[in-house]
Each structure stands twice: as structure tokens, then as C-alpha cells.
Motif scaffolding. Structure first.
Motif, mmCIF file in Angstrom:
data_model
loop_
_atom_site.group_PDB
_atom_site.id
_atom_site.type_symbol
_atom_site.label_atom_id
_atom_site.label_comp_id
_atom_site.label_asym_id
_atom_site.label_seq_id
_atom_site.Cartn_x
_atom_site.Cartn_y
_atom_site.Cartn_z
ATOM 1 N N ALA A 1 -8.779 -21.574 3.030
ATOM 2 C CA ALA A 1 -9.227 -20.769 2.278
ATOM 3 C C ALA A 1 -8.336 -19.659 1.913
ATOM 4 C CB ALA A 1 -10.654 -20.066 2.845
ATOM 5 N N VAL A 2 -8.519 -18.969 0.903
ATOM 6 C CA VAL A 2 -7.629 -17.724 0.591
ATOM 7 C C VAL A 2 -8.607 -16.544 0.157
ATOM 8 C CG1 VAL A 2 -5.760 -19.159 -0.255
ATOM 9 C CG2 VAL A 2 -7.280 -18.781 -1.835
ATOM 10 N N GLY A 3 -8.014 -15.378 0.131
ATOM 11 C CA GLY A 3 -8.689 -14.198 -0.176
ATOM 12 C C GLY A 3 -7.824 -13.061 -0.836
ATOM 13 N N THR A 4 -8.373 -11.905 -1.464
ATOM 14 C CA THR A 4 -7.604 -10.926 -1.883
ATOM 15 C C THR A 4 -8.524 -9.837 -1.621
ATOM 16 O OG1 THR A 4 -8.729 -11.077 -4.160
ATOM 17 C CG2 THR A 4 -6.448 -12.201 -3.882
ATOM 18 N N PHE A 5 -7.690 -8.762 -1.069
ATOM 19 C CA PHE A 5 -8.585 -7.567 -0.725
ATOM 20 C C PHE A 5 -8.046 -6.314 -1.362
ATOM 21 C CE2 PHE A 5 -9.011 -10.994 2.187
ATOM 22 C CZ PHE A 5 -10.469 -11.008 2.650
ATOM 23 N N ALA A 6 -8.778 -5.342 -1.890
ATOM 24 C CA ALA A 6 -8.301 -4.104 -2.501
ATOM 25 C C ALA A 6 -9.158 -3.110 -1.984
ATOM 26 C CB ALA A 6 -8.428 -4.208 -4.098
ATOM 27 N N SER A 7 -8.384 -1.954 -1.632
ATOM 28 C CA SER A 7 -9.118 -0.772 -0.945
ATOM 29 C C SER A 7 -8.311 0.245 -1.405
ATOM 30 C CB SER A 7 -9.216 -0.949 0.493
ATOM 31 O OG SER A 7 -7.936 -0.898 1.008
ATOM 32 N N SER A 8 -9.053 1.460 -1.750
ATOM 33 C CA SER A 8 -8.602 2.775 -2.102
ATOM 34 C C SER A 8 -9.638 3.718 -1.882
ATOM 35 C CB SER A 8 -8.384 2.840 -3.606
ATOM 36 O OG SER A 8 -7.759 4.183 -3.930
ATOM 37 N N ARG A 9 -9.251 4.880 -1.204
ATOM 38 C CA ARG A 9 -10.136 6.194 -1.198
ATOM 39 C C ARG A 9 -9.653 7.078 -2.272
ATOM 40 N NH1 ARG A 9 -8.570 7.326 5.223
ATOM 41 N NH2 ARG A 9 -6.263 8.118 5.029
ATOM 42 N N LYS B 1 -1.131 8.854 5.523
ATOM 43 C CA LYS B 1 -1.461 7.683 5.871
ATOM 44 C C LYS B 1 -1.676 6.674 4.546
ATOM 45 C CE LYS B 1 -3.611 8.725 10.303
ATOM 46 N NZ LYS B 1 -3.362 10.365 10.112
ATOM 47 N N LEU B 2 -1.749 5.515 4.702
ATOM 48 C CA LEU B 2 -2.025 4.682 3.439
ATOM 49 C C LEU B 2 -3.601 5.063 2.851
ATOM 50 C CD1 LEU B 2 -0.882 1.399 5.257
ATOM 51 C CD2 LEU B 2 0.346 2.478 3.404
ATOM 52 N N ASP B 3 -3.479 5.507 1.641
ATOM 53 C CA ASP B 3 -4.660 5.470 0.977
ATOM 54 C C ASP B 3 -5.136 4.596 -0.084
ATOM 55 O OD1 ASP B 3 -5.228 8.411 1.998
ATOM 56 O OD2 ASP B 3 -3.449 9.093 0.902
ATOM 57 N N MET B 4 -4.078 3.628 -0.176
ATOM 58 C CA MET B 4 -4.493 2.491 -1.253
ATOM 59 C C MET B 4 -3.702 1.366 -0.630
ATOM 60 S SD MET B 4 -3.778 4.153 -5.162
ATOM 61 C CE MET B 4 -4.693 2.698 -5.865
ATOM 62 N N ALA B 5 -4.285 0.169 -0.700
ATOM 63 C CA ALA B 5 -3.695 -0.928 -0.097
ATOM 64 C C ALA B 5 -4.436 -2.182 -0.630
ATOM 65 C CB ALA B 5 -4.001 -1.214 1.496
ATOM 66 N N GLY C 1 0.735 -1.192 0.027
ATOM 67 C CA GLY C 1 0.028 0.079 -0.105
ATOM 68 C C GLY C 1 0.908 1.331 0.099
ATOM 69 N N VAL C 2 0.255 2.458 -0.006
ATOM 70 C CA VAL C 2 0.974 3.612 -0.284
ATOM 71 C C VAL C 2 -0.078 5.054 0.099
ATOM 72 C CG1 VAL C 2 2.460 3.063 -2.290
ATOM 73 C CG2 VAL C 2 0.323 3.844 -2.637
ATOM 74 N N LYS D 1 0.456 -3.293 9.587
ATOM 75 C CA LYS D 1 1.853 -3.336 9.853
ATOM 76 C C LYS D 1 2.460 -3.993 8.913
ATOM 77 C CE LYS D 1 5.040 -5.329 13.403
ATOM 78 N NZ LYS D 1 6.082 -5.654 12.282
ATOM 79 N N THR D 2 1.955 -5.151 8.083
ATOM 80 C CA THR D 2 2.733 -5.728 7.095
ATOM 81 C C THR D 2 2.880 -4.737 6.004
ATOM 82 O OG1 THR D 2 1.940 -7.902 7.467
ATOM 83 C CG2 THR D 2 2.545 -7.551 5.577
ATOM 84 N N THR D 3 1.757 -3.955 5.618
ATOM 85 C CA THR D 3 1.744 -2.866 4.438
ATOM 86 C C THR D 3 2.693 -2.015 4.749
ATOM 87 O OG1 THR D 3 -0.688 -3.476 4.097
ATOM 88 C CG2 THR D 3 0.230 -1.648 3.116
ATOM 89 N N LEU D 4 2.914 -1.337 6.187
ATOM 90 C CA LEU D 4 3.842 -0.216 6.369
ATOM 91 C C LEU D 4 5.232 -0.719 6.314
ATOM 92 C CD1 LEU D 4 1.517 1.444 9.339
ATOM 93 C CD2 LEU D 4 2.168 2.392 6.649
ATOM 94 N N ASP D 5 5.392 -1.924 6.998
ATOM 95 C CA ASP D 5 6.864 -2.594 6.905
ATOM 96 C C ASP D 5 7.274 -2.695 5.501
ATOM 97 O OD1 ASP D 5 6.644 -2.597 9.646
ATOM 98 O OD2 ASP D 5 6.291 -4.907 9.588
ATOM 99 N N ARG D 6 6.644 -3.084 4.830
ATOM 100 C CA ARG D 6 7.145 -3.093 3.309
ATOM 101 C C ARG D 6 7.304 -1.628 2.622
ATOM 102 N NH1 ARG D 6 6.048 -7.494 -0.905
ATOM 103 N NH2 ARG D 6 6.501 -6.397 -3.012
ATOM 104 N N PHE D 7 6.311 -0.910 2.716
ATOM 105 C CA PHE D 7 6.461 0.579 2.301
ATOM 106 C C PHE D 7 7.694 1.181 2.831
ATOM 107 C CE2 PHE D 7 5.501 4.947 2.930
ATOM 108 C CZ PHE D 7 5.602 5.257 1.585
#
Length: 321
Positions: free
Chosen positions: A207-215, A193-197, A186-187, A308-314
Motif C-alpha cells: 500500500a501507499v499513502g499521501t498525507f498533507a497537514s497544515s495549521r 516548528k514545522l507548521d506545514m508538512a 515541510g516548513v 526527522k525526514t522532513t527536518l533533514d530535508r528542510f
């Protein structure tokens, strides 16, 4: 039937709608509305026929139940004051800012034997209720897309806590399973703050899942797709539509041989009004609320893990530049 004295704490954009639902509910007597902004409290109180207040303790002494619709960072302190005053609480999502705060409130709620509901109202959407009625079991694959144009509110939290948490909660609710592994990116775009993730999750039932979010997109999209071994469901929350496809050997004429697809006729439902009604019924009867504090904690825990995972990678990517 005696009406339950209630109030709304925080009457900004969403809190105003809570006040309207209580005003219109036959079980509720909307005693007052509270806001740090005295003028805002006055305007909303005049609209709904309640008394404006900037004294929280005094208001809590007059009511039995409240909606807390304040910024997320204030949830812990405000809800704690309500529970200590022996007042039942419906708090908007996210439940709290941290898991320690959530645990403290859950312990207090149990000690006082009060209702503490968390506003994951998508659980009450007719499409979700219809899918539960089909008894399809846990989905094997979940694909969620929740995108929205930029709006200058809810900026105290990032897009994961603002938007993605809805679908993370639904995934936990429908699968009855916990996340075992995840990847996320995310970025920030407009805010700090994160606006897309985007997140990819594995659950302990396979089970598996994919989740997309943006504002920060041009057009709203609120879609959820669910796959079982012999069935597929597609929900468009914005269009209030649901289609369900199931294997049927005799099915002909569809896009896929042997698959029968039904477009479900969903009622138009005021989901926030349904949320308020469910909360009031739980207060009066002791029935389980649609989303209790432990459910709210589970959604928060998963959202924090994704965050946390998103921010660590960013931040790792930024350091590598």
C-alpha cells in the motif's frame, strides 16, 4: 453500581472537555482536577463540581483512573507518576516525546497490570467503525488531508505531532501494516516548528499513502480517502460524512459505469465521550482499550520518522542557500 473515582490532570482547552465527559458519565465520580495554574484548576473544578488541586501525589492517592492532558513534553513524567501510584491512565496523543520514554511507560504499565490508553480518538469515529464493519481488508491507497487555521495552542509540538499523527495512526490501524519507506517535506511558517508538512509513505503490504497537514490555512479540512481493489471510501470528518463506492456490474446511472455509490447515514457522536467510556469500561472489565500504549508507540514512531525526514530535508535546503 459503584462509580470509579477519577481525575483530570491538566485542564487547559482540551482537559476541560475531558473533565466535562467524566462529570456526565454514570460510571465516573470526578473527584478532582489538577493544573499547575491554580486559578485555572479552580475555575474548571467549579464548572464540573470537582475539587481543584495543585498537589498531584495527594490527588493520585484518591483516584483509580485519570486523563492526562498536559503538554506532550510532560507526558512521560506525569504518566510515570500515575502508574507508580497504581492509577489507570488515558493520555492524550502524542503518547510521549521519545520512543525511549514510551518503552519505559509500557514496561511499567505491564508490570503493574494497568490500563494505559492513548487518545487517538479518530479510531472511534462512526465512519471508521463503519468501514471496519465492511471487512474490505487493507486499503491499497490512502490519501489524508488535515488542515486547520492557526490557533495559539498545542505549539509545544509541530504540525506532524499535532495534526498529521491522527492520520498516520489511522493508516496503521486500517492497513495493519508497517511503513517501509517515506519521503516528506515541510516548513515553519508562523512558529519555529514545522507548521506545514506533506509525506508520502510506502507500506510493507504494498500500500501507499499521501498525507498533507497544515495549521496555517484559512479553512479547516479533515478528509480521508481510501482505495481498495474494488472499492473507494471518502470521509469528511468535519462534515461527518462518508460515501462508499463499490464495483457492481448492474449499477447504472452513476458517474462511473458499473460502480454503485452509497452515502452512509452516520450518527452524530461525541467521540471524546465515547473515548472516555471505552477507557472506563476497559478499567472495569479488563477488555482491550480502543488504542493501547503499543498502538500509541507505533503512531509516535512513524510520526517521529516523518518529522526527522522532513527536518533533514528542510535543514539541507537551508544550508544550500
Amino acid at each position: 453500581m459503584d462509580r470509579l473515582p477519577v481525575a483530570v490532570i491538566g485542564v487547559g482547552h482540551l482537559g476541560r472537555f475531558h473533565a466535562q465527559k467524566y462529570r456526565d458519565h454514570p460510571r465516573a465520580d470526578l473527584v478532582g482536577v489538577y493544573d499547575l495554574d491554580a486559578e485555572r484548576a479552580r475555575v474548571v473544578a467549579e464548572e464540573v463540581g470537582a475539587t481543584p488541586s495543585t498537589d498531584l501525589a495527594a490527588l493520585l492517592a484518591r483516584v483509580k483512573a485519570v486523563s492526562v492532558v498536559t503538554p506532550t513534553l510532560t507526558h512521560h513524567d506525569v504518566v510515570r507518576q500515575c502508574l507508580e501510584a497504581n492509577v489507570h491512565v488515558l493520555v492524550e496523543k502524542p503518547f510521549t516525546a521519545t520512543l525511549d520514554q514510551a518503552d519505559e511507560l509500557i514496561a511499567l504499565q505491564k508490570a503493574r497490570q494497568l490500563v494505559l490508553a492513548v487518545g487517538h480518538l479518530k479510531r472511534l469515529h462512526p465512519a471508521i467503525e463503519h468501514l471496519r464493519s465492511l471487512n474490505l481488508g487493507s486499503p491499497r491507497y490512502i490519501e489524508a488531508e488535515r488542515l486547520a487555521p492557526f490557533k495559539p495552542r498545542s505549539l509545544d509540538v509541530d504540525v506532524i505531532m499535532d495534526l498529521m499523527i491522527h492520520d498516520l495512526d489511522l493508516a496503521l490501524h486500517l492497513s495493519g501494516s508497517a511503513c517501509t519507506d517515506l519521503r516528506a517535506v515541510g516548513v515553519p511558517v508562523i512558529t519555529d516548528k514545522l507548521d506545514m508538512a506533506n509525506a508520502w509513505l510506502d507500506f510493507d503490504n504494498g500500500a501507499v499513502g499521501t498525507f498533507a497537514s497544515s495549521r496555517v490555512v484559512r479553512e479547516t479540512s479533515r478528509k480521508l480517502r481510501l482505495f481498495w481493489q474494488d472499492a473507494y471510501a471518502s470521509i469528511d470528518f468535519a462534515a461527518n460524512s462518508l460515501s462508499v463506492s463499490r464495483r457492481h456490474p448492474a449499477a447504472t446511472g452513476g458517474m462511473i459505469p458499473g460502480v454503485d455509490t452509497t452515502q452512509v447515514d452516520l450518527p452524530r457522536v461525541d467521540v471524546l465521550a465515547r473515548e472516555v467510556d471505552n477507557f472506563l469500561v476497559a478499567v472495569e472489565t479488563g477488555d482491550r482499550v480502543f488504542c493501547d500504549a503499543e498502538d500509541g508507540r507505533a503512531a509516535l514512531a512513524l510520526a517521529l520518522q516523518v518529522q526527522k525526514t522532513t527536518l533533514d530535508r528542510f535543514h539541507a535546503g537551508m544550508r544550500g542557500r
